[in-house]
Every structure is written in structure tokens, then in C-alpha cells.
Write an enzyme that holds these catalytic residues in place. Structure first.
Site, short mmCIF file in Angstrom:
data_model
loop_
_atom_site.label_atom_id
_atom_site.label_comp_id
_atom_site.label_asym_id
_atom_site.label_seq_id
_atom_site.Cartn_x
_atom_site.Cartn_y
_atom_site.Cartn_z
N ALA A 37 -2.49 2.49 -4.89
CA ALA A 37 -1.39 3.92 -4.78
C ALA A 37 -2.24 3.85 -3.28
CB ALA A 37 -2.82 5.04 -5.02
N THR A 43 2.16 3.56 -6.66
CA THR A 43 2.41 3.95 -5.14
C THR A 43 1.38 4.90 -4.88
OG1 THR A 43 4.03 4.43 -4.02
CG2 THR A 43 4.27 4.94 -5.84
N VAL A 79 0.84 -0.85 0.09
CA VAL A 79 0.48 -0.07 -0.35
C VAL A 79 1.17 0.48 -0.14
CG1 VAL A 79 -1.37 1.19 1.02
CG2 VAL A 79 -1.63 -1.13 1.44
N CYS A 80 0.80 2.44 -0.91
CA CYS A 80 1.28 3.32 -0.98
C CYS A 80 2.72 2.94 -1.00
CB CYS A 80 0.85 4.35 0.59
SG CYS A 80 1.02 5.79 0.75
N THR A 81 3.98 3.71 0.08
CA THR A 81 5.49 4.18 -0.04
C THR A 81 5.20 2.58 0.32
OG1 THR A 81 5.63 5.19 1.72
CG2 THR A 81 5.18 6.27 -0.03
#
Length: 203
Positions: free
Chosen positions: A166, A133, A113-115
């Protein structure tokens, strides 16, 4: 995978992980446990774990005590790797990156998830793959591994054994997708209704 034959899903937690990156997927996957039918396949089990089993302080101050350490969480069917500022330390930690590579070998599905995707890329696990990301970190992902095909449009990217989401709330979408993929769209819809998740399209 869990010793009872179910699908064992582990969410890694660490200091300065983003809260919703952790609890968003956890809420979806834990709700899946409640909605899953034993007739449709192995029952899912979701748990959190930290490197040493100790509690962590997430990015905005939420304190969380995980269920396991990395040593006792056991083999996983799905590993969820959240993002947040804590990923900076992970990217720079060769021991952690080697641990991640070793876990990857025996884990059928790796999700970020994300970074969290930046850590996967630093470990060489996104080489040549499509991935996404947080929108503020597309360039950083490309810098870490220029071979990654960065998708700037998708809420999540499913590349088979690696799924990346993202930023932040997109982890909920990804987790619902995993429920649909690993059990059924009907169960994913039931989970979505149960948690009353009905977002407007992102702006």
C-alpha cells in the site's frame, strides 16, 4: 541474481518517485545485508538503478545517484518498483512497459510500493491477481485492469512471485516481510530492531 550466488535486489529509481517508497525498502534491505547469516542461504545485495544510470530527482526534491543503469544492473532476484507521480510517465510509455514485461520473465519476485502497482497493472502483470496500492488509487488500479482483485485492507499483498504494498510507509512493512520470507522471521525481527521500526497500527 548476482554473479557471486547471492540474492540480487534492485530498486528502480526515476524522476518523481516517492522518497520513502525508495529509501524505506532500501534501508530495510541494506540492513538485511548486515544481519544476514551466510549459513542461512545466499547473502542479499541491494542496489539502486535508473533507466540510463543518471541521477534522478525524487518527488519532494531529494536527488539520488543510482549505482547502475538498467543495462548494467544485471539479472535480479527481486525487483522493487516504487510509486510516486513519476509513475504517470511510466504508465504511458510503451517502451518502458515492454521492458518491464521482459524483466518480469527472468525475475523471480516482483515487488511494488504504492502507485508502482499501477505500472505493473498497465504492463499486464497483475491480471487476475490480488494486489494493493495507495488507498487514494484503488479505483485507478481497477480502471487500468478490472481483473485485478484490489485489497483495500492489507498493508501488503504477497501473491507468490508478485508482492504489492500500500502507500509509502507500507513499503517498509513489505520489505521486512520479504526478509522474513527469503531468509527467516528471526532475521527480519533483528532488522526491525536495528532500524528501530515499531509503528502504531495505521489509523
Amino acid at each position: 541474481m548476482s554473479t557471486d550466488g547471492g540474492l540480487h535486489i534492485g530498486i528502480l529509481v526515476f524522476d518523481d518517485a516517492e522518497e520513502l517508497d525508495v529509501v524505506g525498502p532500501f534501508e530495510v534491505l541494506a540492513a538485511w545485508e548486515q544481519h544476514s547469516s551466510s549459513e542461512s542461504g545466499p547473502k542479499p545485495h541491494v542496489s539502486t538503478f535508473s533507466r540510463d544510470g543518471d541521477g534522478v530527482r525524487l518527488a519532494k526534491g531529494l536527488r539520488l545517484v543510482p549505482a547502475h543503469s538498467a543495462d548494467d544492473v544485471g539479472p535480479l532476484h527481486v525487483l522493487v518498483y516504487p510509486g510516486g507521480w513519476g509513475t504517470r510517465a511510466m504508465i504511458a510509455d510503451p517502451t518502458h512497459l515492454e521492458w518491464l514485461r521482459q524483466v518480469r520473465v527472468q525475475t523471480p519476485v516482483l515487488a511494488s510500493v504504492c502507485t508502482g502497482a499501477l505500472v505493473l497493472a498497465a504492463a499486464g502483470l497483475l491480471a487476475g491477481r490480488p494486489a494493493t496500492t495507495h488507498r487514494d488509487h484503488y479505483d485507478e488500479l481497477a480502471e487500468i485492469d478490472p481483473s485485478v482483485v484490489v485489497d483495500t485492507e492489507a498493508r501488503f499483498v504477497d501473491d507468490g512471485d508478485v508482492v504489492t504494498a500500500a502507500g509509502v510507509s507500507a513499503g517498509i512493512d513489505m520489505a521486512l516481510h520479504l526478509v522474513a520470507r527469503l531468509e527467516s522471521p528471526e532475521v527480519a525481527r533483528a532488522v526491525r530492531r536495528g532500524i528501530q521500526y515499531d509503528p502504531a497500527p495505521p489509523v
